[in-house]
Design a protein around this motif. Structure first.
Motif, short mmCIF file in Angstrom:
data_model
loop_
_atom_site.label_atom_id
_atom_site.label_comp_id
_atom_site.label_asym_id
_atom_site.label_seq_id
_atom_site.Cartn_x
_atom_site.Cartn_y
_atom_site.Cartn_z
N ARG A 99 3.89 1.56 -1.06
CA ARG A 99 4.58 1.76 -2.33
C ARG A 99 3.62 2.30 -3.39
O ARG A 99 3.95 3.21 -4.15
CB ARG A 99 5.20 0.45 -2.80
CG ARG A 99 6.54 0.68 -3.47
CD ARG A 99 7.09 -0.60 -4.00
NE ARG A 99 6.19 -1.22 -4.94
CZ ARG A 99 6.41 -2.42 -5.48
NH1 ARG A 99 7.47 -3.10 -5.13
NH2 ARG A 99 5.56 -2.93 -6.35
N ALA A 100 2.40 1.76 -3.40
CA ALA A 100 1.42 2.21 -4.37
C ALA A 100 1.09 3.68 -4.14
O ALA A 100 0.98 4.47 -5.08
CB ALA A 100 0.16 1.36 -4.27
N LEU A 101 0.98 4.06 -2.86
CA LEU A 101 0.68 5.46 -2.53
C LEU A 101 1.80 6.37 -3.02
O LEU A 101 1.56 7.43 -3.58
CB LEU A 101 0.51 5.62 -1.02
CG LEU A 101 -0.86 5.24 -0.46
CD1 LEU A 101 -0.85 5.38 1.04
CD2 LEU A 101 -1.92 6.12 -1.07
N LYS A 102 3.03 5.90 -2.79
CA LYS A 102 4.19 6.69 -3.20
C LYS A 102 4.17 6.93 -4.71
O LYS A 102 4.46 8.01 -5.19
CB LYS A 102 5.47 5.94 -2.81
CG LYS A 102 6.44 6.76 -1.99
CD LYS A 102 7.67 5.93 -1.71
CE LYS A 102 8.19 6.22 -0.32
NZ LYS A 102 9.24 5.28 0.07
N LYS A 103 3.83 5.86 -5.43
CA LYS A 103 3.82 5.95 -6.88
C LYS A 103 2.76 6.95 -7.35
O LYS A 103 2.97 7.70 -8.28
CB LYS A 103 3.53 4.55 -7.46
CG LYS A 103 4.28 4.28 -8.74
CD LYS A 103 3.99 2.89 -9.24
CE LYS A 103 5.05 1.90 -8.81
NZ LYS A 103 4.72 0.53 -9.21
N GLN A 104 1.61 6.92 -6.68
CA GLN A 104 0.51 7.79 -7.10
C GLN A 104 0.76 9.24 -6.74
O GLN A 104 0.44 10.15 -7.50
CB GLN A 104 -0.79 7.33 -6.44
CG GLN A 104 -1.56 6.38 -7.34
CD GLN A 104 -2.94 6.17 -6.82
OE1 GLN A 104 -3.27 6.60 -5.72
NE2 GLN A 104 -3.75 5.51 -7.61
N MET A 105 1.31 9.46 -5.55
CA MET A 105 1.50 10.84 -5.11
C MET A 105 2.96 11.09 -4.80
O MET A 105 3.39 11.06 -3.65
CB MET A 105 0.67 11.10 -3.85
CG MET A 105 -0.81 10.94 -4.11
SD MET A 105 -1.75 11.12 -2.60
CE MET A 105 -1.42 9.60 -1.77
N THR A 111 0.83 -1.19 0.00
CA THR A 111 0.00 0.00 0.00
C THR A 111 0.87 1.25 0.00
O THR A 111 0.63 2.19 -0.74
CB THR A 111 -0.88 0.04 1.27
OG1 THR A 111 -1.23 -1.28 1.61
CG2 THR A 111 -2.09 0.90 1.08
#
Lengths: 333, 281
Positions: free
Chosen positions: A323-329, A321
């Motif tokens: 990592r995915a958040l980092k990628k998105q924002m 989660t």
């Protein structure tokens, strides 16, 4: 693609085979690094528990059912092997597989009527079965040796003419078995059977609407997990050459459940970690013998409170989660 | 006659424990394995009050029951309520975890030795219709009956009983009409604790006391609850009594070695044939 992305892509495609290869290397090299018989013995015990946890995890983690009685199948495996080899003079290997088949049949007989039930009924049925088996082992002393343990000499397994009687030889045997079973589980989970089980765990009604024969699927996986436990039991009796009923009480069953929960419900590799941690914990906490129960209980409660899907799985989810958040924002990172 | 009386006595204990399982199941929909330890805890607190601090027996009974009830409410508050999941599997495993902790703590405080707990009034046996009864057996039957009557009254005539029935019938609806369902759940835990504790006080003079005396008793109580139809109060009482009777008769006429198995064999048979139990719908 950048090299990092390429590696990641490779991993998503071949992750399982890579981890299996790494695992195989770890197994093969461990005795070269560590030849202290005490630690090898401990690791063999971990391996035996891993086998049970693998099976139990299929049933509890993937199919979402409750079993508080797997120590009973473990016991049947251990005593079955011991009785067949000592009293009937059958070779250990055939004895082991005959026992496993018989235990599978027993599990079928128990599973067919009880697996129509859900939740607490299932918990009670498996728990009750465990208590029945335990008491029979304790009381039927002509055959089982009663509370003092099995009488008669259990011979070690042998491959060809080589008896598996030292820790190192047994290490290769039992971890080899774990390797095969892990590979089997990884494939099973991704097969149609595994997928239908996962659906069943998420929503039984939806699964049956999608054409999964839920009753049959549950019984099959229950029998399979019992066979795993039985194999582990046979290995146990041929490794330690001594068995007594105390190893197979309901508290043992609960320990197996803790191992599954620690490792993560529905995570094949997590089971390895769970079994390792819970098996080694009492050894590490030697000085804290009195606190052992409390620590076991606390581990279970805290993990369930904070990572309801299991510790390893929970941590992985958290990491994904993030990592995915980092990628998105990227600005927030 | 002797066996029937003995069976009824242990049956009454199972019934008390079974009721505790039912109360929690009805409000929360889970099996509360901590119930098992409420039984041991009841015996422990009673022992502490009466033997170690020399309180009169009546104070000991009330104190122990209240003590277990408070601890039970705390268990709900500290362990089950913060759980971030309404998955049955997780909640049931949580109660198992709490149960392990409770046993560990009891082992620490009271040690592993078996203790003799005084019975409520004397050990002079009474002879009645060719059977010998211990006064404790009469206490067990009487107090169990009283507890059941109080329980019925509680559910019929008090607002908290009504609230519990409401939560049992429909949790969400109960919330919508403004019931504090969390408090109701704590109350149901406390009630279950009180029932378990009472069972522990009553039975430990007969069995002797140690930290895991409740495990087998509690599981048999659970078996009784399922035998009667899980969730039904009448079923729990009937199931518990029937279990006690059958156990005592098998022990009397066949073999006492397998006495502990009877309960679970019967249970497995019932689950095979009629999984809803005797009184189940």
């Amino acid at each position: 693609m950048s090299p990092a992305e390429r590696i990641r892509f490779f991993w998503t495609r071949h992750g399982n085979s890579c981890s299996l290869a790494l695992f195989l290397i770890a197994i093969l090299t461990l005795p070269l690094i560590q030849d202290n018989p005490y630690y090898l013995g401990l690791s063999n015990q971990v391996a035996i528990n891993v086998i049970i946890v693998l099976g139990l995890n299929l049933f509890v983690g993937y199919a979402g059912q409750i079993s508080l009685g797997h120590a009973a199948f473990f016991a049947l495996g251990a005593y079955g092997s011991a009785i067949l080899t000592v009293n009937f003079g059958i070779w250990p290997w055939p004895a082991m597989f005959v026992t496993a088949a018989l235990v599978g049949l027993v599990a079928l007989a128990i599973g067919l009527p009880t697996l129509r039930l859900s939740g607490h009924y299932l918990a009670m049925a498996t728990l009750g079965f465990n208590i029945v088996v335990y008491t029979v082992l304790l009381q039927w002393d002509k055959v089982t040796g009663g509370p003092d343990g099995f009488i008669g000499i259990i011979e070690p397994l042998s491959v060809g003419t080589l008896p598996m009687d030292t820790e190192i030889r047994f290490h290769y045997l039992v971890w080899g078995m774990v390797f095969v079973l892990i590979a089997l589980c990884l494939n099973l989970v991704r097969s149609g059977v595994g997928r239908s089980l996962a659906t069943l765990a998420a929503d039984e009604r939806a699964a049956s609407a999608l054409g999964v024969n839920t009753g049959l699927a549950k019984v099959k996986i229950f029998a399979l997990s019992a066979v795993f436990a039985s194999l582990a039991g046979s290995l146990y009796s041929h490794c330690f050459l001594f068995i007594n009923p105390d190893t197979f009480s309901i508290f043992r069953s609960i320990d197996f459940v803790i191992m599954v929960v620690v490792g993560g419900l529905g995570s094949v590799w997590g089971g390895l970690f769970g079994a390792g941690l819970i098996t080694c914990l009492p050894e590490l906490l030697d000085a804290f013998e009195a606190y052992k129960d409390i620590i076991h209980g606390l581990i279970l409660v805290l993990i369930l409170l904070f990572f309801p899907q299991g510790f390893v799985t929970g941590l992985m989810d958290l990491w994904r989660t993030r990592r995915a958040l980092k990628k998105q924002m990227p600005d927030n990172a | 006659m002797q066996f029937i009386l003995g069976g009824l006595t242990s049956g009454a204990i199972y019934a008390l424990i079974a009721l505790g399982f039912c109360v929690v199941n009805n409000t929360m929909g889970i099996v509360n394995f901590v119930q098992v330890d409420f039984v041991s805890l009841g015996g422990m607190l009673f022992y502490t009050c009466v033997v170690m601090y020399g309180f009169p027996i009546s104070v000991g009974v009330v104190g122990a029951v209240a003590g277990v009830a408070v601890i039970a409410a705390l268990v709900e508050l500290l362990a089950l309520r913060p759980a971030r999941s309404d998955n049955q599997l997780v909640l049931i495993f949580l109660t198992i975890g709490v149960s392990i902790i409770m046993r560990g703590v009891m082992k620490l405080i009271w040690g592993e030795n078996r203790m003799a707990v005084p019975s409520l009034s004397g050990d002079e046996p009474i002879h009645l219709m060719g059977a010998t009864i211990m006064p404790q057996a009469i206490w067990i039957l009487a107090l169990t009956a009283l507890a059941i009557i109080l329980l019925i009254a509680l559910f019929r005539y008090t607002s908290i009983g009504l609230a519990m029935r409401g939560v049992a019938a429909n949790n969400r609806a109960a919330k919508i009409i403004g019931l504090n369902t969390g408090r109701v759940k704590s109350m149901s835990f406390a009630l279950a604790g009180a029932l378990g504790g009472l069972a522990g006080i009553l039975v430990t003079p007969l069995t002797t006391l140690n930290y895991d005396v409740g495990v087998l008793l509690g599981l048999k109580g659970f078996a009784g609850a399922i035998l009667g139809g899980f969730g039904s109060f009448t079923g729990a009482v009937i199931g518990g009594l029937a279990l006690g009777l059958m156990e005592s008769l098998t022990a009397g006429y066949f073999s006492s070695a397998y006495k502990d198995v009877v309960a679970f064999v019967i249970l497995l048979i019932v689950l095979f044939i009629r999984p809803k139990g005797i009184m189940g719908r």
